[in-house]
Motif scaffolding. Sequence first.
Motif, PDB file in Angstrom:
ATOM      1  N   VAL A 162       0.850  -1.197   0.000  1.00 59.90           N
ATOM      2  CA  VAL A 162       0.000   0.000   0.000  1.00 59.90           C
ATOM      3  C   VAL A 162       0.876   1.233   0.000  1.00 59.90           C
ATOM      4  CG1 VAL A 162      -1.709   1.324   1.316  1.00 59.90           C
ATOM      5  CG2 VAL A 162      -1.884  -1.171   1.192  1.00 59.90           C
ATOM      6  N   LEU A 163       1.942   1.196   0.818  1.00 53.88           N
ATOM      7  CA  LEU A 163       2.873   2.319   0.926  1.00 53.88           C
ATOM      8  C   LEU A 163       4.299   1.775   0.879  1.00 53.88           C
ATOM      9  CD1 LEU A 163       3.170   5.417   1.451  1.00 53.88           C
ATOM     10  CD2 LEU A 163       3.296   4.842   3.893  1.00 53.88           C
ATOM     11  N   HIS A 164       5.048   2.179  -0.130  1.00 50.64           N
ATOM     12  CA  HIS A 164       6.436   1.738  -0.257  1.00 50.64           C
ATOM     13  C   HIS A 164       7.359   2.653   0.551  1.00 50.64           C
ATOM     14  CE1 HIS A 164       5.851  -1.301  -3.439  1.00 50.64           C
ATOM     15  NE2 HIS A 164       4.854  -0.526  -3.821  1.00 50.64           N
ATOM     16  N   SER A 165       8.483   2.110   0.979  1.00 49.58           N
ATOM     17  CA  SER A 165       9.445   2.844   1.799  1.00 49.58           C
ATOM     18  C   SER A 165      10.641   3.274   0.961  1.00 49.58           C
ATOM     19  CB  SER A 165       9.924   1.966   2.957  1.00 49.58           C
ATOM     20  OG  SER A 165       8.835   1.546   3.749  1.00 49.58           O
ATOM     21  N   PRO A 166      11.369   4.288   1.431  1.00 50.61           N
ATOM     22  CA  PRO A 166      12.632   4.632   0.755  1.00 50.61           C
ATOM     23  C   PRO A 166      13.534   3.413   0.669  1.00 50.61           C
ATOM     24  CG  PRO A 166      12.050   6.332   2.354  1.00 50.61           C
ATOM     25  CD  PRO A 166      11.080   5.208   2.556  1.00 50.61           C
ATOM     26  N   GLY A 167      14.189   3.258  -0.467  1.00 48.05           N
ATOM     27  CA  GLY A 167      15.038   2.092  -0.690  1.00 48.05           C
ATOM     28  C   GLY A 167      14.361   1.017  -1.523  1.00 48.05           C
ATOM     29  N   ALA A 168      13.043   1.126  -1.698  1.00 50.31           N
ATOM     30  CA  ALA A 168      12.329   0.151  -2.543  1.00 50.31           C
ATOM     31  C   ALA A 168      12.776   0.317  -3.987  1.00 50.31           C
ATOM     32  CB  ALA A 168      10.827   0.355  -2.425  1.00 50.31           C
ATOM     33  N   MET A 169      12.978  -0.799  -4.683  1.00 51.53           N
ATOM     34  CA  MET A 169      13.508  -0.774  -6.048  1.00 51.53           C
ATOM     35  C   MET A 169      12.520  -1.402  -7.022  1.00 51.53           C
ATOM     36  SD  MET A 169      17.394  -2.106  -5.281  1.00 51.53           S
ATOM     37  CE  MET A 169      18.372  -1.411  -3.967  1.00 51.53           C
ATOM     38  N   PHE A 170      12.629  -0.986  -8.287  1.00 45.67           N
ATOM     39  CA  PHE A 170      11.833  -1.609  -9.345  1.00 45.67           C
ATOM     40  C   PHE A 170      12.479  -1.325 -10.695  1.00 45.67           C
ATOM     41  CE2 PHE A 170      10.379   2.689  -9.331  1.00 45.67           C
ATOM     42  CZ  PHE A 170       9.781   2.974 -10.556  1.00 45.67           C
ATOM     43  N   GLU A 171      12.033  -2.053 -11.670  1.00 45.65           N
ATOM     44  CA  GLU A 171      12.560  -1.908 -13.023  1.00 45.65           C
ATOM     45  C   GLU A 171      11.466  -1.310 -13.896  1.00 45.65           C
ATOM     46  OE1 GLU A 171      15.701  -4.465 -15.734  1.00 45.65           O
ATOM     47  OE2 GLU A 171      14.463  -5.472 -14.227  1.00 45.65           O
ATOM     48  N   TRP A 172      11.817  -0.292 -14.669  1.00 43.19           N
ATOM     49  CA  TRP A 172      10.831   0.346 -15.534  1.00 43.19           C
ATOM     50  C   TRP A 172      11.504   0.650 -16.874  1.00 43.19           C
ATOM     51  CZ3 TRP A 172       5.978   0.308 -16.043  1.00 43.19           C
ATOM     52  CH2 TRP A 172       5.298   1.263 -16.791  1.00 43.19           C
ATOM     53  N   GLY A 173      11.030  -0.036 -17.907  1.00 43.14           N
ATOM     54  CA  GLY A 173      11.703   0.094 -19.192  1.00 43.14           C
ATOM     55  C   GLY A 173      13.087  -0.517 -19.109  1.00 43.14           C
ATOM     56  N   SER A 174      14.064   0.257 -19.488  1.00 45.66           N
ATOM     57  CA  SER A 174      15.450  -0.234 -19.452  1.00 45.66           C
ATOM     58  C   SER A 174      16.173   0.222 -18.198  1.00 45.66           C
ATOM     59  CB  SER A 174      16.205   0.253 -20.690  1.00 45.66           C
ATOM     60  OG  SER A 174      16.202   1.680 -20.734  1.00 45.66           O
ATOM     61  N   GLN A 175      15.449   0.894 -17.290  1.00 43.25           N
ATOM     62  CA  GLN A 175      16.106   1.469 -16.110  1.00 43.25           C
ATOM     63  C   GLN A 175      15.742   0.716 -14.831  1.00 43.25           C
ATOM     64  OE1 GLN A 175      14.792   5.618 -16.328  1.00 43.25           O
ATOM     65  NE2 GLN A 175      16.866   6.215 -16.934  1.00 43.25           N
ATOM     66  N   ARG A 176      16.693   0.753 -13.920  1.00 42.85           N
ATOM     67  CA  ARG A 176      16.436   0.292 -12.560  1.00 42.85           C
ATOM     68  C   ARG A 176      16.372   1.515 -11.657  1.00 42.85           C
ATOM     69  NH1 ARG A 176      20.146  -5.198 -11.763  1.00 42.85           N
ATOM     70  NH2 ARG A 176      18.828  -6.543 -13.091  1.00 42.85           N
ATOM     71  N   LEU A 177      15.299   1.593 -10.892  1.00 45.44           N
ATOM     72  CA  LEU A 177      15.071   2.792 -10.089  1.00 45.44           C
ATOM     73  C   LEU A 177      14.899   2.444  -8.617  1.00 45.44           C
ATOM     74  CD1 LEU A 177      12.589   3.606 -12.755  1.00 45.44           C
ATOM     75  CD2 LEU A 177      14.117   5.463 -12.159  1.00 45.44           C
ATOM     76  N   GLU A 178      15.166   3.436  -7.771  1.00 49.39           N
ATOM     77  CA  GLU A 178      15.041   3.266  -6.332  1.00 49.39           C
ATOM     78  C   GLU A 178      14.281   4.462  -5.763  1.00 49.39           C
ATOM     79  OE1 GLU A 178      17.896   2.232  -2.498  1.00 49.39           O
ATOM     80  OE2 GLU A 178      18.712   3.435  -4.143  1.00 49.39           O
ATOM     81  N   VAL A 179      13.414   4.186  -4.795  1.00 50.48           N
ATOM     82  CA  VAL A 179      12.702   5.271  -4.109  1.00 50.48           C
ATOM     83  C   VAL A 179      13.665   5.962  -3.156  1.00 50.48           C
ATOM     84  CG1 VAL A 179      10.829   5.822  -2.508  1.00 50.48           C
ATOM     85  CG2 VAL A 179      10.488   4.079  -4.284  1.00 50.48           C
ATOM     86  N   SER A 180      13.805   7.278  -3.326  1.00 52.02           N
ATOM     87  CA  SER A 180      14.692   8.026  -2.425  1.00 52.02           C
ATOM     88  C   SER A 180      13.914   8.714  -1.305  1.00 52.02           C
ATOM     89  CB  SER A 180      15.490   9.067  -3.207  1.00 52.02           C
ATOM     90  OG  SER A 180      14.615   9.964  -3.877  1.00 52.02           O
ATOM     91  N   HIS A 181      12.707   9.215  -1.619  1.00 48.95           N
ATOM     92  CA  HIS A 181      11.892   9.890  -0.613  1.00 48.95           C
ATOM     93  C   HIS A 181      10.413   9.564  -0.846  1.00 48.95           C
ATOM     94  CE1 HIS A 181      15.586  12.347  -0.881  1.00 48.95           C
ATOM     95  NE2 HIS A 181      15.418  12.502   0.419  1.00 48.95           N
ATOM     96  N   VAL A 182       9.677   9.526   0.240  1.00 50.35           N
ATOM     97  CA  VAL A 182       8.238   9.257   0.177  1.00 50.35           C
ATOM     98  C   VAL A 182       7.499  10.382   0.888  1.00 50.35           C
ATOM     99  CG1 VAL A 182       6.381   7.652   0.772  1.00 50.35           C
ATOM    100  CG2 VAL A 182       8.657   6.770   0.212  1.00 50.35           C
ATOM    101  N   HIS A 183       6.500  10.930   0.222  1.00 52.06           N
ATOM    102  CA  HIS A 183       5.672  11.984   0.812  1.00 52.06           C
ATOM    103  C   HIS A 183       4.223  11.518   0.795  1.00 52.06           C
ATOM    104  CE1 HIS A 183       9.221  14.505   0.165  1.00 52.06           C
ATOM    105  NE2 HIS A 183       9.186  14.112  -1.101  1.00 52.06           N
TER     106      HIS A 183
END
Length: 289
Positions: free
Chosen positions: A226-247
């Motif tokens: 329901v709510l992801h935390s900073p540090g959560a990762m995922f792949e989107w297209g050709s990129q790998r991304l990480e959550v840095s901040h959550v508001h």
Amino acid sequence: MATAAAMTATAAERAVLEEEFRWLLHDEVHAVLRQLQDILKEASQRFTLPGSAAQGPAKQENFILGSSGTDQVKGVLTLQGDALSQADVSLKMTRSSQLLHFAFREDKQWKLQQIQDARNHVSQAIYLLTNREESYQFQTGAEVLQLMDAVMLQLTRARNRLTTPATLTLSEIAASGLTRMFAPALPSDLLVNVYINLNKLCLTIYQLHVLQPNSTKNFRPAGGAVLHSPGAMFEWGSQRLEVSHVHKVECVIPWLNDALVYFTVSLQLCQQLKDKISVFSSYWSYRPF
């Protein structure tokens, strides 16, 4: 003599119980059904959805977003029935202190499926109740229990839709049409999610950063939440991304709170009627009234 007297007393007791059960099936059950219908009609009216053309569209309600934490996100959400008709949001970026402003495009609305589903379940519960007219005679306790179980199932589903938001992966949020609702378009390093939780309308903004190919971090895609935390990762297209901040910001919707109270009261009434019926369970198998 004593045995005969005991049998007479038992027969008299059974006659009293049978008379009480007959009254319960023929009178009190319908009284409870009427009470349930009245309560659930009040609940359904809280879901201010568009009616006929004569009634016009549902009224618009503006809600100011607030947070008990920082004031990095400010904004107003406009709710119209089961749709978010406008969102006006300002975000102060955590690292750069840059102020971003974005709002829904004029031609867009975002359906809140949770509200729509809850309303539909209430409507189904009302249908089940009104399907048993005042003249209908219940023949057995089991028949009443079956109806109560069906009504309670719809009410529980209605309540659960409001109290249990969907668990989504970050990829699912990224793919959501909500990200394409805004003008100007959201920056590629932001994700937005909107959902109902109990009596609150919640808005979550995720700030992202790209994980470089030479990153030493162990890449593990996050599951649904329901709510992801900073540090959560995922792949989107050709990129790998990480959550840095959550508001996360939210606003209370008073009529959703009313609806939840009506659901609780209705479920209690159903259970109380089931309990009364169960007292007479020994008669079900062989003695309809």
